[in-house]
Each structure stands twice: as C-alpha cells, then as structure tokens.
Design an enzyme around this catalytic site. Sequence first.
Site, short mmCIF file in Angstrom:
data_model
loop_
_atom_site.label_atom_id
_atom_site.label_comp_id
_atom_site.label_asym_id
_atom_site.label_seq_id
_atom_site.Cartn_x
_atom_site.Cartn_y
_atom_site.Cartn_z
N CYS A 119 -18.61 26.58 -35.19
CA CYS A 119 -19.50 25.63 -35.85
C CYS A 119 -18.98 24.21 -35.68
O CYS A 119 -18.09 23.78 -36.42
CB CYS A 119 -19.64 25.98 -37.33
N CYS A 159 -19.49 21.96 -38.77
CA CYS A 159 -18.56 22.19 -39.89
C CYS A 159 -17.15 21.69 -39.54
O CYS A 159 -16.49 21.04 -40.34
CB CYS A 159 -18.44 23.68 -40.22
N ASP A 160 -16.66 22.03 -38.34
CA ASP A 160 -15.24 21.83 -38.02
C ASP A 160 -14.97 20.67 -37.06
O ASP A 160 -13.82 20.26 -36.90
CB ASP A 160 -14.68 23.12 -37.38
#
Length: 314
Positions: free
Chosen positions: A135, A138-139
């Site tokens: 992701c 997200c990261d």
Amino acid sequence: MADKTNYDLVIIGGGPAAMTAVVYAARKQVDMLVISDDIGGQTMWSSGVENYLGFPFITGAELVQKFEDHVRTFNVPQEYTRATRLARSGDVFNIDTQDGRQFTSRAVIIATGKSPKMLNVAGEKEFLGRGVTYCATCDGPVFAGQNVAVVGGGNSGLDAVVQMMKICPRVYLIERSQSPRADAIMIQKAKADPNVEILTNTTVKEIVGGNFVEGLVIDSVDGGNLRKLDVSAVFVEIGLSPNTDFLNGIVRLNQNKEIPVDCAARTGIPGLFAAGDVTDVPEKQIIIAAGDGAKAALGAYAYLVRLPVGETWG
Ligand SMILES: Cc1cc2nc3c(=O)[nH]c(=O)nc-3n(C[C@H](O)[C@H](O)[C@H](O)COP(=O)(O)OP(=O)(O)OC[C@H]3O[C@@H](n4cnc5c(N)ncnc54)[C@H](O)[C@@H]3O)c2cc1C
C-alpha cells in the site's frame, strides 16, 4: 461489542459497497449488523479519486471520511472483526468471526472486496513491514528521500509510482509484459518524470537486505540479465484477489474466485446477496461498488419483507 447476535441482515465488509448497503438498508429500518475490521476498504489506499460523481478530485481518505460521516448518522452497530465462515442452516445464515463469536441472520450481503496478491519470491515474507509493502498510500511517506521499486504496471502500480516520484530520487517500475497496462494518463505522468525508470519484460527474482530491504534482484523475462537495484522499499502492486475464502463453498465461485451475481445482486441462494469488487461484475470502481451495494440492500429488504424485486423504491 454488542450482546445481540441475531439480526435480520448482516453486511460483511466496510468498503463503498458495504457502506452504501448500510445507508439503503438503514433507510428501510432493517435490523442489521456490519462485520468489518476496517472502514473504507481499498478506497483508503487511493491517493486521488477523480471519477466519483460530485467530487472532481478528492483523496481516498477524504472520500471515506464523507462516507463514514453519512453512515454514522444511522447508528448501525459494527463488529470490528473479520468473518471466518459463512454457513446456512434452514432459512438462517450463521456467521463465525475471527474473535470467536457467532451471529445469525435471515439475510446476508457479502461486500468483502479484494486484497493484494503476493509476489511469492524469496525475501517477500521476511521483509514484510521492513520495506516490503502492498500500500503506497499507507506506507509511501516513510520512504521519502530513498530509492524505491514498484512491481506491477497496472493502475495500482502507476498510482504508487506517481505518489513516490514526488518524494523519492529514483523510482523503478517493474513490469513483466512489454508495456505497462495502466490508463494512458497515468503512464504519461510517470514517463514525463526523469526520476522514474520503467523496466518492462522484467521479472522479480528476490528481495534482499539485512534488517530492512536493501535491494531487489530482477531479471529479464527470458533470463540472462540478472541485476540488483539498490532500493529501500518494494511496493508490490500486482493485482488483487477476491476475499471469498471464508465462504466455504456456500456459493459457487467463478474461475477468478469471484461471486457470480445477477442484475439484482442475488447470488442464487435465497437471502444471500453480494456487491462490489468481490462479485463477477466486470469493472472494479468505487461508484460501481456503491451502486451494487444499493441494489443488494434493496434486494435484501425485498427478500426480508417478501416483496418482489423492483418494488422497493429507495
Ligand atoms: C490503489 C487503488 C486506487 C484506486 N483508485 C480508484 C479510483 O481512483 N476510482 C475508483 O473508482 N476506484 C478506484 N479503485 C478501486 C476501488 O477502490 C474499488 O473498486 C472499491 O473500493 C471496491 O469497493 P468494495 O466495497 O467492493 O470492496 P473493498 O473496497 O475491497 O472493501 C472490502 C471491505 O471488506 C472487508 N473485508 C474483507 N474480508 C472480510 C472478512 N472476511 N470479514 C469482514 N470484512 C472483510 C475489508 O476490510 C474492506 O473493508 C482503486 C483501488 C486501488 C487498490
């Protein structure tokens, strides 16, 4: 956590399909429960949504917040866990959850969407959470200022490249086929950035490192061109699989492990409906999942009150 375990309708999932189903079923005052360990599903992973009507541009997180604000106005209970088994006995469905509980329901909407596929190469599991990620939204920010690789040239992969090229000195895109398969506009954006190197006809052999990822070993699809890229992160974006394992054969799946549905979101099993990316509906989009969720909720309501489908004007 609610004490009540018996409902007229259980909606499994927390993405756009499930959230829309909640809104439609709540307006019919259906006695229901939502089972999902998150809110938003894949939409949370999208850095920018440009095709949801009414919002020319909105981040996935902002769109989910708007969905959630809307859903919360109905006070529908949610169990923050995953369904691990769905079974039917007589006219009632039994739903087991990861936290060891069991719920029963007269009707069920499956809206469990999709999860990322794995590369299945050496180092992938070992470095999960230490440089291997599924992701970028997200990261991605964690790897600002570092060289990274994105594996997969579809829309998810190009979405990751476009995010990372803004904050990383070098972004490698690894694609097995002759050219990326993403929308032309995304490919153009990546090609226009001098920090992006697109490697086609290329396959991943291994992810290497010490405590964290330090490199990605790649080869040409035909072999004989082994090369190590010095990267701190590998974003695996090679597609998604439907979350249907917990269904235990209750419904027949197609060859892609998706649930076949008719135009009213019915699965063929009385009382069992499905909506969104988990189904065999061809296009996987937020607006389509939302529309399918509405159809499933109206279908479930019709089933519960024994109305013919199509007589449930929202
Ligand atoms: C990176 C990326 C960018 C995208 N960008 C766009 C875009 O710009 N525009 C667009 O229209 N679409 C976009 N999409 C596609 C879009 O996000 C999906 O089509 C949409 O989210 C599908 O909604 P859904 O509700 O069917 O499933 P999902 O969003 O996958 O939600 C499934 C939900 O079910 C839950 N769940 C799964 N298994 C279980 C279980 N066993 N028990 C309980 N809960 C479970 C999950 O936690 C999740 O809450 C993008 C997708 C990705 C990956």
